[in-house]
Design a protein around this motif. Structure first.
Motif, short mmCIF file in Angstrom:
data_model
loop_
_atom_site.label_atom_id
_atom_site.label_comp_id
_atom_site.label_asym_id
_atom_site.label_seq_id
_atom_site.Cartn_x
_atom_site.Cartn_y
_atom_site.Cartn_z
N LYS A 114 -3.46 -0.19 14.56
CA LYS A 114 -2.71 -1.13 13.72
C LYS A 114 -3.35 -1.24 12.35
CE LYS A 114 -1.08 -3.95 17.61
NZ LYS A 114 -1.15 -5.28 18.27
N LEU A 115 -4.69 -1.25 12.31
CA LEU A 115 -5.39 -1.30 11.03
C LEU A 115 -5.09 -0.06 10.21
CD1 LEU A 115 -8.90 -2.66 12.11
CD2 LEU A 115 -7.13 -3.89 10.85
N ASP A 116 -5.05 1.08 10.88
CA ASP A 116 -4.72 2.33 10.18
C ASP A 116 -3.31 2.27 9.61
OD1 ASP A 116 -7.18 3.36 10.76
OD2 ASP A 116 -6.52 4.57 12.45
N ASP A 117 -2.38 1.73 10.39
CA ASP A 117 -1.00 1.61 9.92
C ASP A 117 -0.93 0.73 8.68
OD1 ASP A 117 -0.14 3.21 11.95
OD2 ASP A 117 0.54 1.58 13.25
N ASN A 118 -1.69 -0.36 8.67
CA ASN A 118 -1.73 -1.24 7.50
C ASN A 118 -2.28 -0.50 6.29
OD1 ASN A 118 -0.65 -3.57 8.63
ND2 ASN A 118 -2.62 -4.26 9.40
N TYR A 119 -3.31 0.30 6.53
CA TYR A 119 -3.91 1.07 5.43
C TYR A 119 -2.90 2.04 4.84
CZ TYR A 119 -6.62 4.74 3.17
OH TYR A 119 -7.09 5.66 2.27
N PHE A 120 -2.21 2.76 5.70
CA PHE A 120 -1.26 3.75 5.20
C PHE A 120 -0.06 3.10 4.51
CE2 PHE A 120 -3.34 6.53 8.44
CZ PHE A 120 -3.85 7.45 7.53
N ARG A 121 0.35 1.92 4.99
CA ARG A 121 1.44 1.21 4.31
C ARG A 121 1.01 0.75 2.93
NH1 ARG A 121 2.60 -1.13 9.39
NH2 ARG A 121 1.57 -3.10 8.82
N ARG A 122 -0.25 0.35 2.81
CA ARG A 122 -0.77 -0.06 1.50
C ARG A 122 -0.83 1.12 0.54
NH1 ARG A 122 -4.97 -2.15 3.21
NH2 ARG A 122 -4.26 -4.29 3.34
N VAL A 123 -1.32 2.25 1.03
CA VAL A 123 -1.38 3.45 0.20
C VAL A 123 0.02 3.87 -0.24
CG1 VAL A 123 -1.92 5.91 0.18
CG2 VAL A 123 -3.54 4.29 1.17
N GLU A 124 0.97 3.83 0.69
CA GLU A 124 2.35 4.21 0.37
C GLU A 124 2.92 3.28 -0.70
OE1 GLU A 124 6.62 4.95 2.70
OE2 GLU A 124 4.96 3.94 3.70
N ALA A 125 2.62 1.98 -0.59
CA ALA A 125 3.14 1.01 -1.57
C ALA A 125 2.51 1.24 -2.94
CB ALA A 125 2.86 -0.41 -1.10
N ILE A 126 1.24 1.57 -2.98
CA ILE A 126 0.57 1.84 -4.26
C ILE A 126 1.16 3.09 -4.91
CG2 ILE A 126 -1.62 2.53 -5.33
CD1 ILE A 126 -3.01 0.70 -3.26
N GLU A 127 1.36 4.12 -4.11
CA GLU A 127 1.96 5.35 -4.65
C GLU A 127 3.37 5.07 -5.17
OE1 GLU A 127 1.70 8.00 -1.35
OE2 GLU A 127 -0.34 8.65 -1.82
N PHE A 128 4.09 4.21 -4.48
CA PHE A 128 5.45 3.83 -4.89
C PHE A 128 5.39 3.11 -6.25
CE2 PHE A 128 9.21 1.23 -5.14
CZ PHE A 128 10.21 1.96 -4.51
N ALA A 129 4.46 2.17 -6.39
CA ALA A 129 4.34 1.40 -7.63
C ALA A 129 4.03 2.31 -8.81
CB ALA A 129 3.26 0.33 -7.48
N VAL A 130 3.18 3.30 -8.59
CA VAL A 130 2.83 4.24 -9.66
C VAL A 130 4.04 5.10 -10.04
CG1 VAL A 130 1.42 6.25 -10.26
CG2 VAL A 130 0.38 4.31 -9.06
N LYS A 131 4.74 5.58 -9.02
CA LYS A 131 5.88 6.48 -9.26
C LYS A 131 7.01 5.78 -10.00
CE LYS A 131 9.01 9.67 -6.91
NZ LYS A 131 9.38 10.29 -5.61
N TYR A 132 7.23 4.50 -9.67
CA TYR A 132 8.37 3.80 -10.25
C TYR A 132 7.94 2.73 -11.25
CZ TYR A 132 10.82 6.23 -6.54
OH TYR A 132 11.33 7.21 -5.73
N ASP A 133 6.82 2.99 -11.90
CA ASP A 133 6.34 2.07 -12.94
C ASP A 133 7.12 2.27 -14.24
OD1 ASP A 133 4.54 0.20 -14.19
OD2 ASP A 133 3.54 1.92 -15.13
N ASP A 134 7.39 1.18 -14.92
CA ASP A 134 7.97 1.22 -16.26
C ASP A 134 9.32 1.94 -16.32
OD1 ASP A 134 7.59 0.21 -18.82
OD2 ASP A 134 6.91 2.13 -19.59
N GLY A 135 10.13 1.74 -15.26
CA GLY A 135 11.49 2.28 -15.26
C GLY A 135 11.61 3.76 -14.95
N GLN A 136 10.49 4.38 -14.50
CA GLN A 136 10.57 5.80 -14.15
C GLN A 136 11.42 5.99 -12.89
OE1 GLN A 136 6.67 8.01 -14.65
NE2 GLN A 136 5.90 5.92 -14.49
N GLU A 137 12.30 6.96 -12.93
CA GLU A 137 13.13 7.32 -11.77
C GLU A 137 13.83 6.10 -11.18
OE1 GLU A 137 11.66 10.18 -8.98
OE2 GLU A 137 9.95 10.65 -10.24
#
Length: 273
Positions: A114-137
């Motif tokens: 479960k801790l691993d799942d939380n870690y991967f969800r956090r990483v996925e969310a951070i990658e999402f924030a970077v990809k869609y920052d400032d109106g990109q895509e």
């Protein structure tokens, strides 16, 4: 000819931790002569009886990571009765934790997963924030948990990253008078969108400091008060059109604004139920 040596790795979870430990130890004893077999996700005494039955007739050691007290006690007892060597790989460290920190273990399997799942969800969310920052895509607008909108320098990016660390997928869209907002912004549920506003004088101060840090003239249009008023007026109209909640970030820390965003979204979703 030497009799085949076995180590049965038994766990109420995947058993990967136990297997790695067994392999590390086996490597010190010419490990290629030792065969490791896994018994994962044991859930009851019946599963353990199957392990015991196999172990009785083989030259083996049982190495286990079982945290459910009743299963651990049952395996220890049955192994003693049958003369089988059973090693609890977690017990020494678990006991040390209990004694040193004066706290009892939860006794629940698969918590590390479960801790691993939380870690991967956090990483996925951070990658999402970077990809869609400032109106990109603009596709990110429809996929996001939260969409932040506002003029430049209203903390959209820091907020996106802060919320991403809390496992929220956040997209942010800058509002600029010369650029038409994407259609997707008006199609998403209003409870997913939050507008960020700021007082003109505070924004003027922030933008001047930003230009100074970049080595640019502070008289640039970017920090011009008339331009700022125009942008804020335009942003307010867009937010009213969307009907989204609005937060004034003028004197708020990122953490405080993030808490306000989550509180607003929680309230909005409750009202829509």
């Amino acid at each position: 000819m030497n009799k085949k040596k076995f180590v049965y790795v038994v766990s109420d979870s995947v058993g990967e931790t136990a297997e790695l430990m067994v392999k590390a130890v086996a490597s010190q004893f010419n490990g290629k002569d030792i065969e490791i077999q896994n018994f994962s996700y044991v859930e009851d005494n019946k599963d353990l009886n199957n392990v015991i039955a196999v172990s009785k007739y083989s030259n083996c050691i049982i190495a286990y990571t079982i945290v459910i007290p009743s299963l651990k006690e049952y395996l220890d007892r049955k192994a003693r009765e049958e003369g089988i060597v059973a090693v609890d790989l977690m017990n020494p460290l678990m006991t040390a934790f209990s004694q040193k920190f004066n706290k009892e273990p939860k006794g629940e399997p698969r918590l590390m997963r479960k801790l691993d799942d939380n870690y991967f969800r956090r990483v996925e969310a951070i990658e999402f924030a970077v990809k869609y920052d400032d109106g990109q895509e603009v596709q990110g607008i429809t996929r996001a948990d939260i969409v932040l909108i506002g003029v430049s320098r209203t903390s959209k990016t820091p907020l996106s990253m802060y919320l991403a660390n809390k496992k929220y997928k956040v997209a942010n869209v800058p509002l600029v008078p010369e650029i038409t907002p994407p259609d997707e912004l008006f199609d998403i549920p209003r409870n997913k969108c939050v507008g960020l506003v700021i007082t003109p004088d505070k924004l003027n101060e922030i933008r001047k400091e930003r230009l100074k840090n970049l080595g640019l003239a502070t008289q640039a249009n970017y920090a011009n008060l008339d331009r700022i008023l125009e942008e804020l007026d335009y942003a307010e109209k867009i937010m009213k059109r969307i009907g989204c909640p609005v937060i004034n970030v003028s004197n708020k820390a990122v953490e405080e604004t993030a808490d306000s965003i989550l509180a607003i979204l929680k309230k909005e979703r409750y009202l829509l139920i």
